[in-house]
Write a protein that holds these residues in place. Structure first.
Motif, PDB file in Angstrom:
ATOM      1  N   ASP A  41       0.873  -1.180   0.000  1.00 33.58           N
ATOM      2  CA  ASP A  41       0.000   0.000   0.000  1.00 33.58           C
ATOM      3  C   ASP A  41       0.908   1.227   0.000  1.00 33.58           C
ATOM      4  O   ASP A  41       1.988   1.208   0.613  1.00 33.58           O
ATOM      5  CB  ASP A  41      -0.893   0.005   1.261  1.00 33.58           C
ATOM      6  CG  ASP A  41      -2.104   0.927   1.119  1.00 33.58           C
ATOM      7  OD1 ASP A  41      -3.234   0.401   1.075  1.00 33.58           O
ATOM      8  OD2 ASP A  41      -1.925   2.166   1.057  1.00 33.58           O
ATOM      9  N   ASN A  46      -1.324   1.440   6.429  1.00 25.85           N
ATOM     10  CA  ASN A  46      -2.389   0.571   5.904  1.00 25.85           C
ATOM     11  C   ASN A  46      -1.835  -0.813   5.571  1.00 25.85           C
ATOM     12  O   ASN A  46      -2.449  -1.840   5.876  1.00 25.85           O
ATOM     13  CB  ASN A  46      -3.010   1.177   4.640  1.00 25.85           C
ATOM     14  CG  ASN A  46      -3.849   2.409   4.931  1.00 25.85           C
ATOM     15  OD1 ASN A  46      -4.067   2.748   6.085  1.00 25.85           O
ATOM     16  ND2 ASN A  46      -4.301   3.085   3.892  1.00 25.85           N
ATOM     17  N   CYS A  76      -6.522  -4.035  -5.379  1.00 26.07           N
ATOM     18  CA  CYS A  76      -7.622  -3.375  -4.644  1.00 26.07           C
ATOM     19  C   CYS A  76      -7.304  -1.896  -4.440  1.00 26.07           C
ATOM     20  O   CYS A  76      -7.806  -1.275  -3.498  1.00 26.07           O
ATOM     21  CB  CYS A  76      -7.806  -4.023  -3.271  1.00 26.07           C
ATOM     22  SG  CYS A  76      -8.058  -5.779  -3.325  1.00 26.07           S
ATOM     23  N   ILE A  79      -9.220   3.196  -8.639  1.00 23.74           N
ATOM     24  CA  ILE A  79      -9.477   2.840 -10.043  1.00 23.74           C
ATOM     25  C   ILE A  79      -8.356   3.272 -10.999  1.00 23.74           C
ATOM     26  O   ILE A  79      -7.970   2.520 -11.896  1.00 23.74           O
ATOM     27  CB  ILE A  79     -10.833   3.452 -10.481  1.00 23.74           C
ATOM     28  CG1 ILE A  79     -11.974   2.768  -9.716  1.00 23.74           C
ATOM     29  CG2 ILE A  79     -11.044   3.366 -11.989  1.00 23.74           C
ATOM     30  CD1 ILE A  79     -13.337   3.410  -9.895  1.00 23.74           C
ATOM     31  N   PHE A  81      -5.334   3.234 -10.854  1.00 24.32           N
ATOM     32  CA  PHE A  81      -4.096   2.437 -10.861  1.00 24.32           C
ATOM     33  C   PHE A  81      -4.289   1.022 -11.386  1.00 24.32           C
ATOM     34  O   PHE A  81      -3.311   0.281 -11.563  1.00 24.32           O
ATOM     35  CB  PHE A  81      -3.510   2.381  -9.434  1.00 24.32           C
ATOM     36  CG  PHE A  81      -3.254   3.741  -8.859  1.00 24.32           C
ATOM     37  CD1 PHE A  81      -2.179   4.507  -9.302  1.00 24.32           C
ATOM     38  CD2 PHE A  81      -4.105   4.273  -7.901  1.00 24.32           C
ATOM     39  CE1 PHE A  81      -1.960   5.779  -8.789  1.00 24.32           C
ATOM     40  CE2 PHE A  81      -3.892   5.540  -7.391  1.00 24.32           C
ATOM     41  CZ  PHE A  81      -2.816   6.302  -7.830  1.00 24.32           C
ATOM     42  N   GLN A  85      -1.033  -1.228 -12.769  1.00 24.40           N
ATOM     43  CA  GLN A  85      -0.548  -2.244 -11.825  1.00 24.40           C
ATOM     44  C   GLN A  85      -0.803  -3.650 -12.370  1.00 24.40           C
ATOM     45  O   GLN A  85       0.019  -4.550 -12.189  1.00 24.40           O
ATOM     46  CB  GLN A  85      -1.214  -2.045 -10.451  1.00 24.40           C
ATOM     47  CG  GLN A  85      -0.700  -0.770  -9.779  1.00 24.40           C
ATOM     48  CD  GLN A  85      -1.357  -0.457  -8.443  1.00 24.40           C
ATOM     49  OE1 GLN A  85      -2.462  -0.914  -8.169  1.00 24.40           O
ATOM     50  NE2 GLN A  85      -0.684   0.340  -7.622  1.00 24.40           N
ATOM     51  N   GLU A  99      -9.610  -5.658  -9.144  1.00 21.76           N
ATOM     52  CA  GLU A  99     -10.880  -5.039  -8.773  1.00 21.76           C
ATOM     53  C   GLU A  99     -11.460  -4.287  -9.970  1.00 21.76           C
ATOM     54  O   GLU A  99     -10.761  -3.967 -10.936  1.00 21.76           O
ATOM     55  CB  GLU A  99     -10.682  -4.078  -7.593  1.00 21.76           C
ATOM     56  CG  GLU A  99     -11.155  -4.640  -6.272  1.00 21.76           C
ATOM     57  CD  GLU A  99     -12.588  -5.174  -6.313  1.00 21.76           C
ATOM     58  OE1 GLU A  99     -13.356  -4.823  -7.204  1.00 21.76           O
ATOM     59  OE2 GLU A  99     -12.929  -5.963  -5.429  1.00 21.76           O
ATOM     60  N   VAL A 100     -12.736  -3.980  -9.871  1.00 25.93           N
ATOM     61  CA  VAL A 100     -13.459  -3.295 -10.950  1.00 25.93           C
ATOM     62  C   VAL A 100     -13.302  -1.785 -10.817  1.00 25.93           C
ATOM     63  O   VAL A 100     -13.156  -1.285  -9.701  1.00 25.93           O
ATOM     64  CB  VAL A 100     -14.948  -3.666 -10.909  1.00 25.93           C
ATOM     65  CG1 VAL A 100     -15.108  -5.159 -11.097  1.00 25.93           C
ATOM     66  CG2 VAL A 100     -15.630  -3.225  -9.622  1.00 25.93           C
ATOM     67  N   PRO A 101     -13.391  -1.068 -11.945  1.00 26.13           N
ATOM     68  CA  PRO A 101     -13.374  -1.548 -13.326  1.00 26.13           C
ATOM     69  C   PRO A 101     -11.958  -1.941 -13.753  1.00 26.13           C
ATOM     70  O   PRO A 101     -10.983  -1.623 -13.070  1.00 26.13           O
ATOM     71  CB  PRO A 101     -13.864  -0.324 -14.095  1.00 26.13           C
ATOM     72  CG  PRO A 101     -13.378   0.837 -13.284  1.00 26.13           C
ATOM     73  CD  PRO A 101     -13.459   0.413 -11.859  1.00 26.13           C
ATOM     74  N   HIS A 319     -20.643  -9.904   0.225  1.00 25.38           N
ATOM     75  CA  HIS A 319     -21.510 -10.059  -0.954  1.00 25.38           C
ATOM     76  C   HIS A 319     -22.050 -11.484  -1.047  1.00 25.38           C
ATOM     77  O   HIS A 319     -21.898 -12.152  -2.072  1.00 25.38           O
ATOM     78  CB  HIS A 319     -20.786  -9.685  -2.244  1.00 25.38           C
ATOM     79  CG  HIS A 319     -20.342  -8.259  -2.289  1.00 25.38           C
ATOM     80  ND1 HIS A 319     -19.097  -7.861  -1.900  1.00 25.38           N
ATOM     81  CD2 HIS A 319     -20.986  -7.139  -2.660  1.00 25.38           C
ATOM     82  CE1 HIS A 319     -18.996  -6.549  -2.030  1.00 25.38           C
ATOM     83  NE2 HIS A 319     -20.131  -6.091  -2.483  1.00 25.38           N
TER      84      HIS A 319
HETATM   85  N1  LIG Z   1     -16.215  -5.361  -6.120  1.00 27.72           N
HETATM   86  C1  LIG Z   1     -16.783  -4.630  -5.189  1.00 27.72           C
HETATM   87  O1  LIG Z   1     -17.805  -4.997  -4.630  1.00 27.72           O
HETATM   88  C2  LIG Z   1     -16.138  -3.334  -4.816  1.00 27.72           C
HETATM   89  C3  LIG Z   1     -16.595  -2.617  -3.698  1.00 27.72           C
HETATM   90  C4  LIG Z   1     -15.911  -1.431  -3.351  1.00 27.72           C
HETATM   91  C5  LIG Z   1     -14.818  -1.014  -4.097  1.00 27.72           C
HETATM   92  N2  LIG Z   1     -14.415  -1.740  -5.182  1.00 27.72           N
HETATM   93  C6  LIG Z   1     -13.204  -1.370  -5.931  1.00 27.72           C
HETATM   94  O2  LIG Z   1     -12.106  -1.760  -5.105  1.00 27.72           O
HETATM   95  C7  LIG Z   1     -11.069  -0.798  -5.122  1.00 27.72           C
HETATM   96  C8  LIG Z   1     -10.714  -0.370  -3.700  1.00 27.72           C
HETATM   97  O3  LIG Z   1     -11.836   0.191  -3.088  1.00 27.72           O
HETATM   98  P1  LIG Z   1     -11.895   0.324  -1.485  1.00 27.72           P
HETATM   99  O4  LIG Z   1     -13.297   0.661  -1.151  1.00 27.72           O
HETATM  100  O5  LIG Z   1     -11.296  -0.894  -0.870  1.00 27.72           O
HETATM  101  O6  LIG Z   1     -10.953   1.583  -1.276  1.00 27.72           O
HETATM  102  P2  LIG Z   1     -10.200   2.057   0.048  1.00 27.72           P
HETATM  103  O7  LIG Z   1     -10.028   3.516  -0.088  1.00 27.72           O
HETATM  104  O8  LIG Z   1     -10.864   1.500   1.267  1.00 27.72           O
HETATM  105  O9  LIG Z   1      -8.769   1.342  -0.067  1.00 27.72           O
HETATM  106  C9  LIG Z   1      -7.850   1.688  -1.076  1.00 27.72           C
HETATM  107  C10 LIG Z   1      -6.442   1.448  -0.546  1.00 27.72           C
HETATM  108  O10 LIG Z   1      -5.521   1.637  -1.652  1.00 27.72           O
HETATM  109  C11 LIG Z   1      -4.410   2.377  -1.176  1.00 27.72           C
HETATM  110  N3  LIG Z   1      -3.773   3.017  -2.323  1.00 27.72           N
HETATM  111  C12 LIG Z   1      -3.983   4.255  -2.862  1.00 27.72           C
HETATM  112  N4  LIG Z   1      -3.223   4.430  -3.966  1.00 27.72           N
HETATM  113  C13 LIG Z   1      -2.508   3.274  -4.120  1.00 27.72           C
HETATM  114  C14 LIG Z   1      -1.558   2.836  -5.066  1.00 27.72           C
HETATM  115  N5  LIG Z   1      -1.173   3.596  -6.105  1.00 27.72           N
HETATM  116  N6  LIG Z   1      -1.022   1.591  -4.920  1.00 27.72           N
HETATM  117  C15 LIG Z   1      -1.382   0.804  -3.867  1.00 27.72           C
HETATM  118  N7  LIG Z   1      -2.283   1.169  -2.939  1.00 27.72           N
HETATM  119  C16 LIG Z   1      -2.854   2.384  -3.073  1.00 27.72           C
HETATM  120  C17 LIG Z   1      -4.980   3.321  -0.150  1.00 27.72           C
HETATM  121  O11 LIG Z   1      -3.972   3.798   0.734  1.00 27.72           O
HETATM  122  C18 LIG Z   1      -6.000   2.414   0.546  1.00 27.72           C
HETATM  123  O12 LIG Z   1      -5.404   1.697   1.596  1.00 27.72           O
HETATM  124  C19 LIG Z   1     -11.566   0.323  -6.012  1.00 27.72           C
HETATM  125  O13 LIG Z   1     -10.958   0.195  -7.251  1.00 27.72           O
HETATM  126  C20 LIG Z   1     -13.058   0.122  -6.162  1.00 27.72           C
HETATM  127  O14 LIG Z   1     -13.493   0.466  -7.454  1.00 27.72           O
HETATM  128  C21 LIG Z   1     -15.047  -2.877  -5.535  1.00 27.72           C
END
Ligand SMILES: NC(=O)c1ccc[n+]([C@@H]2O[C@H](COP(=O)([O-])OP(=O)(O)OC[C@H]3O[C@@H](n4cnc5c(N)ncnc54)[C@H](O)[C@@H]3O)[C@@H](O)[C@H]2O)c1
Length: 376
Positions: A41, A46, A76, A79, A81, A85, A99-101, A319
């Motif tokens: 991260d 984190n 995760c 979006i 990145f 990545q 993760e999506v999209p 889910h």
């Molecule tokens: N499939 C689903 O049901 C669902 C639900 C929510 C979110 N998502 C997707 O999952 C992803 C994460 O969402 P979230 O709610 O967990 O977000 P979040 O903000 O809770 O977590 C994101 C994490 O990524 C870290 N981060 C930021 N930039 C980074 C980088 N360049 N490299 C590595 N880590 C980095 C942040 O510090 C944070 O810890 C998003 O892309 C979102 O679209 C999907």
């Protein structure tokens, strides 16, 4: 085969149990085939917190993380990145569950397709809504021909996510900083993905319209009630609504299907249930006497028996049991060295219509062709 070594990219910001990194760590903890051995991260605190919960190594630098002896990564991060990545991991022949999209732009899609072509590793889009029990049941009914020829389908993701725009101290998160990069169309995969999974089709053309709303914060406006109308390569019509800021009760997994011999609709609230009507089994429909809906889940024992048999540990990822079934498919594809069910082409089929739809909405709803990732 030894345990596959998984690395998590993007541990989670908002708090334990709410982010995707945490979900995958919990879901993988129950796997007999995989173990989380590293977490990366950009915020070291984190990465350390999540790594501790998985007894894994933590990394605040990307390259050493990729080179620490992993077999697969789960992406995760925000979006913007995902594409770069995913490409970096594929270049090292690490399997990718993203993760999506899948991507945030058409150019990023081209670069990702090119990286995947050079890689021996597999890519899967983690479109977990394709793995909901309701969606799998409808998919199997459709494959069995129970709806006849399906010519219309709908999906809606209506989820008031305004709480996620700022952290506990009121600082904007990546979502609050416009981190979905191009607008709400890019988050269409939870609605469109399951429809394409059921129909085995792709979107050829899209047009979209959006309303401006000011519900996010004082003085901020954005076009977040986003409506897409699509025509598929197979000649079907699809409608998708994406809305993450309207104040109202959630329904983030609404779907409907209309075929020549049957119809299905998800629940709408107030005790409503997912429902189905099949012409070969139920009473006829007439102009002055409507046919009655029947509970979809009456068909679960016949069509998805294995889903009724899983234990509570399959719910660890959230889910329902969708993360469990999705990870099973991803790990199974790696072990058998075959493309996963939502491979890069299908993942881009769920993603690119949203990007073309943003283009359409900014041109007043013009019909736009959606690129075919197989020709990129
Ligand atoms: N499939 C689903 O049901 C669902 C639900 C929510 C979110 N998502 C997707 O999952 C992803 C994460 O969402 P979230 O709610 O967990 O977000 P979040 O903000 O809770 O977590 C994101 C994490 O990524 C870290 N981060 C930021 N930039 C980074 C980088 N360049 N490299 C590595 N880590 C980095 C942040 O510090 C944070 O810890 C998003 O892309 C979102 O679209 C999907």
């Amino acid at each position: 085969m030894a345990h596959l070594r998984f690395g998590i990219i993007g541990a989670g910001n908002v708090g334990v149990g709410t982010s995707r990194g945490d979900s995958f760590i919990r879901a993988l903890a129950n796997s007999e085939d995989a173990v989380v051995s590293a977490v990366y991260d950009i915020r070291p605190e984190n990465a350390e917190r999540a790594a501790r919960s998985a007894s894994a190594q933590s990394f605040a630098e990307f390259e050493p993380f990729l080179d620490c002896g992993l077999d697969a990564v789960v992406i995760c991060s925000p979006i913007a990145f995902h594409a770069e990545q995913s490409a970096a991991a594929l270049e090292r022949n690490l399997h990718v569950l993203s993760e999506v999209p899948a991507v945030h732009s058409t150019e990023a899609a081209r670069q990702l397709v090119s990286a995947a072509t050079r890689s021996s590793a597999h890519y899967m889009l983690a479109e977990n809504y394709c793995y909901l029990d309701e969606v799998e049941l409808v998919r199997r009914l459709a494959q069995d021909g129970r709806f006849g020829e399906i010519y219309f389908a709908e999906g809606e993701y209506v989820h008031d996510c305004r709480d996620l725009w700022a952290d506990d101290e009121g600082r904007p998160t990546w979502r609050g900083q416009g981190g979905n990069t191009i607008g709400p169309g890019v988050y269409c995969t939870h609605s469109l993905g399951p429809l394409l999974f059921i129909l085995e089709d792709r979107v050829a053309h899209v047009c979209a319209l959006a309303n401006e709303t000011s519900t996010v914060a004082e003085g901020r406006r954005g076009s977040f009630n986003f409506i897409m109308l699509m025509q598929t390569a197979g000649g079907r019509t699809l409608r998708v609504r994406v809305d993450t800021v309207s104040p109202r009760p959630h329904q983030a997994a609404y779907y409907s299907v209309q075929g020549t011999a049957g119809a299905y609709e998800s629940w709408r609230g107030l005790g409503d249930k997912p429902k189905i009507w099949l012409s070969d089994e139920h009473e006829e429909s007439h102009c002055f006497e409507s046919a009655a809906w029947h509970p979809l889940m009456d068909y679960a024992e016949q069509y998805i028996p294995e889903r009724l048999a899983v234990g509570d540990e399959a719910r660890a990822g959230g889910h329902g049991t969708s993360e469990y079934w999705m990870l099973r498919d991803f790990i199974g594809a790696i072990k058998r060295d075959e493309p996963p069910p939502i491979d890069l082409h299908r993942g881009l089929d769920c993603t690119l219509p949203g990007i073309s739809a943003v283009e359409s909405a900014s041109a007043g709803g013009q019909l736009v062709s959606v690129p075919d990732p197989r020709r990129m």
